[in-house]
Design a protein around this motif. Structure first.
Motif, PDB file in Angstrom:
ATOM      1  N   HIS A  12       0.833  -1.201   0.000  1.00  0.00           N
ATOM      2  CA  HIS A  12       0.000   0.000   0.000  1.00  0.00           C
ATOM      3  C   HIS A  12       0.873   1.259   0.000  1.00  0.00           C
ATOM      4  O   HIS A  12       0.469   2.308   0.486  1.00  0.00           O
ATOM      5  CB  HIS A  12      -0.961   0.003   1.191  1.00  0.00           C
ATOM      6  N   GLU A  13       2.080   1.153  -0.538  1.00  0.00           N
ATOM      7  CA  GLU A  13       3.028   2.260  -0.542  1.00  0.00           C
ATOM      8  C   GLU A  13       2.403   3.475  -1.232  1.00  0.00           C
ATOM      9  O   GLU A  13       2.078   3.438  -2.416  1.00  0.00           O
ATOM     10  CB  GLU A  13       4.296   1.831  -1.296  1.00  0.00           C
ATOM     11  N   PRO A  14       2.180   4.579  -0.497  1.00  0.00           N
ATOM     12  CA  PRO A  14       1.465   5.699  -1.115  1.00  0.00           C
ATOM     13  C   PRO A  14       2.182   6.316  -2.300  1.00  0.00           C
ATOM     14  O   PRO A  14       1.542   6.886  -3.185  1.00  0.00           O
ATOM     15  CB  PRO A  14       1.312   6.704   0.036  1.00  0.00           C
ATOM     16  N   LYS A  82      -5.215  12.229  -0.142  1.00  0.00           N
ATOM     17  CA  LYS A  82      -5.651  12.518  -1.504  1.00  0.00           C
ATOM     18  C   LYS A  82      -4.691  11.891  -2.507  1.00  0.00           C
ATOM     19  O   LYS A  82      -3.494  12.149  -2.468  1.00  0.00           O
ATOM     20  CB  LYS A  82      -5.719  14.034  -1.729  1.00  0.00           C
ATOM     21  N   PHE A  83      -5.243  11.060  -3.388  1.00  0.00           N
ATOM     22  CA  PHE A  83      -4.483  10.469  -4.488  1.00  0.00           C
ATOM     23  C   PHE A  83      -5.220  10.770  -5.784  1.00  0.00           C
ATOM     24  O   PHE A  83      -6.459  10.707  -5.828  1.00  0.00           O
ATOM     25  CB  PHE A  83      -4.353   8.949  -4.321  1.00  0.00           C
ATOM     26  N   TRP A 264      10.166   4.115  -4.801  1.00  0.00           N
ATOM     27  CA  TRP A 264       9.463   3.743  -3.579  1.00  0.00           C
ATOM     28  C   TRP A 264      10.457   3.489  -2.441  1.00  0.00           C
ATOM     29  O   TRP A 264      11.650   3.326  -2.673  1.00  0.00           O
ATOM     30  CB  TRP A 264       8.627   2.476  -3.820  1.00  0.00           C
ATOM     31  N   VAL A 265       9.940   3.414  -1.232  1.00  0.00           N
ATOM     32  CA  VAL A 265      10.811   3.200  -0.073  1.00  0.00           C
ATOM     33  C   VAL A 265      10.637   1.799   0.509  1.00  0.00           C
ATOM     34  O   VAL A 265      11.089   1.526   1.613  1.00  0.00           O
ATOM     35  CB  VAL A 265      10.553   4.253   1.024  1.00  0.00           C
ATOM     36  N   THR A 266       9.985   0.906  -0.227  1.00  0.00           N
ATOM     37  CA  THR A 266       9.756  -0.439   0.283  1.00  0.00           C
ATOM     38  C   THR A 266       9.810  -1.449  -0.851  1.00  0.00           C
ATOM     39  O   THR A 266       9.640  -1.097  -2.020  1.00  0.00           O
ATOM     40  CB  THR A 266       8.382  -0.538   0.994  1.00  0.00           C
ATOM     41  N   GLY A 267      10.057  -2.702  -0.494  1.00  0.00           N
ATOM     42  CA  GLY A 267       9.893  -3.777  -1.451  1.00  0.00           C
ATOM     43  C   GLY A 267       8.412  -4.028  -1.672  1.00  0.00           C
ATOM     44  O   GLY A 267       7.649  -4.144  -0.706  1.00  0.00           O
TER      45      GLY A 267
END
Length: 277
Positions: A12-14, A82-83, A264-267
């Protein structure tokens, strides 16, 4: 009786959804295709309800209330962030089934915290909007929050047991509902720590391999100290994966996609787990 017909894990990486389409990288296109594949599969499974297991990011409950696990049984809306192209309004809830899960749990040793009104964040809202509600068969999304993002976190074993409680409650529900369970979370990431932006690809593949093989023991045997060292504090969200796996015990599946990069900051891991036909 109602039944659980499948499960998924997804990130769910924004940052995925802040990036405008015209700036999508090849990795971004693959990630969005993976969301689309899960949405398609939920439709093929003819799911009528989707349980999304997510994490509080210290924005919903705050320091005054940190439930170990909570289920939304009434009005749901969000995500509050908000996206572009993502609605923030009402998320239809399958309130009768959600209320039944809470009652069944209380009768069988699981004292659910409940929310009669809940504005969710991206960990619930994005899977709900992007993968669940795009299917006309889905009557509602049931939000479940685990203490997997803010300490004190729920134990790995209790998160897995809670998935079993979800399954037992669904199977005690006297309808023809077809339920999908989503474990929503990142894999390796160090939230707000000096290592933020780092990804441990080996750890991520280890987690996804356990999901695909239905090997909950492989995740349960990890200590929080090991998870923190190998995957960062954000990897505590594998509890959400374990909850899904507890709802589909021993079921195997397949990895749909894995990506990481500067975007992104995650796998980012996507996998599907199926009930036997």
């Amino acid at each position: 009786m109602a039944s659980i017909v499948g499960g998924f894990v997804m990130p769910h990486e924004p940052g995925i959804f802040y990036m405008p389409r015209e700036r999508w990288t090849e990795g971004q296109h693959r990630v969005m295709a993976a969301y689309g594949e899960i949405a398609r599969r939920i439709g093929e499974l003819e799911a009528t309800a989707v349980v999304v297991v997510g994490a509080d990011h210290y924005v919903l409950f705050g320091p005054g209330c940190l439930p170990s696990y909570l289920i939304g049984i009434g009005e749901v809306s969000g995500p509050y962030e908000k996206f572009a192209g993502i609605d923030q309004g009402e998320i239809p809830n399958h309130a009768p089934l959600a209320g039944h899960i809470a009652r069944h749990g209380r009768d069988h040793g699981y004292d659910w915290a409940v929310a009669k009104v809940l504005r969710v964040d991206h960990s619930i809202g994005l899977p709900a909007r992007v993968c669940a509600l795009v299917n006309p068969s889905v009557r509602g999304v049931i939000p479940v929050y685990l203490a997997s993002g803010v300490e004190p976190v729920i134990s790995l074993r209790r998160a897995h047991q809670l998935g079993g409680a979800l399954r037992a409650a669904v199977e005690a529900w006297d309808t023809d509902d077809r339920v999908v369970v989503i474990g929503s979370g990142g894999i390796s990431h160090w939230v707000g720590m000096p290592q933020m932006g780092r990804v441990n690809e080996a750890f991520d593949h280890r987690v996804l391999d356990c999901v695909a093989r239905g090997d909950s023991h492989g995740l349960l045997e990890m200590s929080d100290a090991e998870i923190l060292e190998q995957g960062g504090n954000g990897a505590f969200e594998i509890r959400n994966f374990l909850c899904m796996m507890g709802a589909l015990p021993g079921r195997t599946g397949r990895v749909l996609c894995y990506e990481h990069g500067e975007e992104w900051v995650t796998g980012l891991g996507f996998a599907e787990v199926l009930e036997p036909a």
